[in-house]
Design a protein around this motif. Structure first.
Motif, short mmCIF file in Angstrom:
data_model
loop_
_atom_site.label_atom_id
_atom_site.label_comp_id
_atom_site.label_asym_id
_atom_site.label_seq_id
_atom_site.Cartn_x
_atom_site.Cartn_y
_atom_site.Cartn_z
N TYR A 35 0.84 -1.20 0.00
CA TYR A 35 0.00 0.00 0.00
C TYR A 35 0.87 1.24 0.00
O TYR A 35 1.86 1.31 0.72
N ASP A 36 0.48 2.21 -0.82
CA ASP A 36 1.10 3.53 -0.78
C ASP A 36 0.09 4.48 -0.17
O ASP A 36 -1.02 4.64 -0.69
N PHE A 37 0.46 5.13 0.93
CA PHE A 37 -0.42 6.11 1.57
C PHE A 37 -0.51 7.33 0.66
O PHE A 37 0.48 7.74 0.06
N THR A 38 -1.71 7.90 0.56
CA THR A 38 -1.92 9.06 -0.31
C THR A 38 -1.36 10.32 0.36
O THR A 38 -1.12 10.33 1.58
N GLU A 39 -1.18 11.36 -0.44
CA GLU A 39 -0.71 12.64 0.12
C GLU A 39 -1.68 13.14 1.20
O GLU A 39 -1.26 13.68 2.21
N GLU A 40 -2.98 12.96 0.95
CA GLU A 40 -3.98 13.39 1.92
C GLU A 40 -3.86 12.59 3.23
O GLU A 40 -3.91 13.16 4.32
N GLU A 41 -3.67 11.28 3.10
CA GLU A 41 -3.50 10.45 4.30
C GLU A 41 -2.25 10.87 5.07
O GLU A 41 -2.28 11.00 6.30
N ILE A 42 -1.16 11.11 4.35
CA ILE A 42 0.09 11.52 5.01
C ILE A 42 -0.10 12.87 5.71
O ILE A 42 0.33 13.05 6.84
N SER A 43 -0.78 13.79 5.05
CA SER A 43 -1.06 15.10 5.65
C SER A 43 -1.89 14.92 6.92
O SER A 43 -1.61 15.55 7.96
N ASN A 44 -2.92 14.08 6.86
CA ASN A 44 -3.76 13.83 8.04
C ASN A 44 -2.96 13.17 9.16
O ASN A 44 -3.14 13.52 10.34
N LEU A 45 -2.08 12.25 8.81
CA LEU A 45 -1.24 11.60 9.83
C LEU A 45 -0.31 12.61 10.50
O LEU A 45 -0.12 12.57 11.72
N MET A 46 0.24 13.53 9.72
CA MET A 46 1.10 14.57 10.29
C MET A 46 0.31 15.46 11.24
O MET A 46 0.80 15.85 12.30
N LYS A 47 -0.95 15.78 10.88
CA LYS A 47 -1.81 16.59 11.76
C LYS A 47 -2.11 15.84 13.06
O LYS A 47 -2.14 16.44 14.14
N ILE A 48 -2.34 14.54 12.95
CA ILE A 48 -2.57 13.72 14.15
C ILE A 48 -1.33 13.77 15.04
O ILE A 48 -1.43 13.96 16.26
N GLY A 49 -0.15 13.64 14.43
CA GLY A 49 1.10 13.72 15.19
C GLY A 49 1.26 15.06 15.90
O GLY A 49 1.72 15.13 17.04
N GLU A 50 0.83 16.13 15.24
CA GLU A 50 0.91 17.46 15.83
C GLU A 50 -0.02 17.56 17.04
O GLU A 50 0.34 18.10 18.08
N GLU A 51 -1.23 17.03 16.90
CA GLU A 51 -2.19 17.07 18.02
C GLU A 51 -1.70 16.24 19.20
O GLU A 51 -1.81 16.67 20.36
N ILE A 52 -1.15 15.07 18.92
CA ILE A 52 -0.60 14.24 20.00
C ILE A 52 0.52 15.00 20.71
O ILE A 52 0.60 15.01 21.94
N SER A 53 1.35 15.67 19.93
CA SER A 53 2.46 16.44 20.50
C SER A 53 1.97 17.53 21.45
O SER A 53 2.60 17.80 22.48
N ARG A 54 0.84 18.16 21.11
CA ARG A 54 0.27 19.18 22.00
C ARG A 54 -0.04 18.59 23.38
O ARG A 54 0.24 19.21 24.41
N TYR A 55 -0.63 17.38 23.39
CA TYR A 55 -0.94 16.72 24.66
C TYR A 55 0.32 16.33 25.41
O TYR A 55 0.41 16.50 26.62
N VAL A 56 1.31 15.82 24.68
CA VAL A 56 2.57 15.43 25.32
C VAL A 56 3.21 16.65 25.96
O VAL A 56 3.63 16.61 27.12
N ARG A 57 3.27 17.76 25.21
CA ARG A 57 3.89 18.97 25.73
C ARG A 57 3.13 19.47 26.95
O ARG A 57 3.72 19.84 27.97
N ALA A 58 1.81 19.51 26.87
CA ALA A 58 0.99 20.00 28.01
C ALA A 58 1.16 19.09 29.22
O ALA A 58 1.28 19.59 30.35
N ASN A 59 1.20 17.78 29.00
CA ASN A 59 1.36 16.85 30.12
C ASN A 59 2.75 16.95 30.74
O ASN A 59 2.90 16.90 31.95
N SER A 60 3.77 17.10 29.90
CA SER A 60 5.13 17.20 30.45
C SER A 60 5.33 18.52 31.18
O SER A 60 6.07 18.60 32.15
N ALA A 61 4.64 19.55 30.76
CA ALA A 61 4.72 20.85 31.44
C ALA A 61 4.13 20.76 32.85
O ALA A 61 4.61 21.39 33.78
N GLN A 62 3.08 19.95 32.98
CA GLN A 62 2.44 19.79 34.30
C GLN A 62 3.33 18.99 35.25
O GLN A 62 3.34 19.25 36.42
N VAL A 63 4.06 18.01 34.68
CA VAL A 63 4.90 17.14 35.51
C VAL A 63 6.13 17.89 36.00
O VAL A 63 6.57 17.72 37.11
#
Length: 147
Positions: A118-146
């Motif tokens: 399977y080759d992931f489409t450009e749209e799928e890759i873009s969506n995956l990168m956005k998911i990674g960015e959102e996850i990073s927001r939670y990681v950063r917020a959680n690490s800031a609290q710790v």
């Protein structure tokens, strides 16, 4: 902020992209290693090799190093040397490792894969990168609290 349920998060991403396997690693800034947080569909004998991944090694490590997705249409037939030999034991074919980035900073990498070429489409890759960015927001917020 609520603790991140890594397993539930990974399962949601795997299902959303109609994949069969996945891994999610976060970056341990003290060791500069990617540390496994969740997995799905990975044979148990491979888990010790996936617990920590050096930046630059395997698909996840290279995605972290390049700060770009690393994709393979068929991991089983790949001869580039990007995928580690043990990765073929997952029996997956179409796979992608996506860095979790926020404002250029690396927070981890997640990977998903299908049991067919399977080759992931450009749209799928873009969506995956956005998911990674959102996850990073939670990681950063959680690490800031710790801290």
């Amino acid at each position: 902020m609520a603790e991140i349920n890594w397993q539930q998060l990974l399962e949601s991403v795997v299902a959303a992209f109609d994949c069969s396997t996945g891994t999610m690693h976060t970056l341990d800034k003290s060791t500069n290693l990617l540390v496994l947080q969740a997995y799905q569909g990975i044979p148990p004998f491979l888990l010790p090799k996936m617990q920590t991944i050096p930046i630059g090694k395997g698909m996840a490590g290279i995605a972290a190093e390049r700060r770009k997705p690393v994709e393979m249409c068929n991991l089983q037939t790949d001869e580039s040397g990007v995928a580690r030999p043990a990765a073929k034991e997952t029996k997956v074919e179409g796979s992608i490792a996506v860095p979790m980035l926020l404002e250029g900073e690396l927070y981890g990498v997640f990977g998903i894969a299908k049991p067919v070429p399977y080759d992931f489409t450009e749209e799928e890759i873009s969506n995956l990168m956005k998911i990674g960015e959102e996850i990073s927001r939670y990681v950063r917020a959680n690490s800031a609290q710790v801290s």
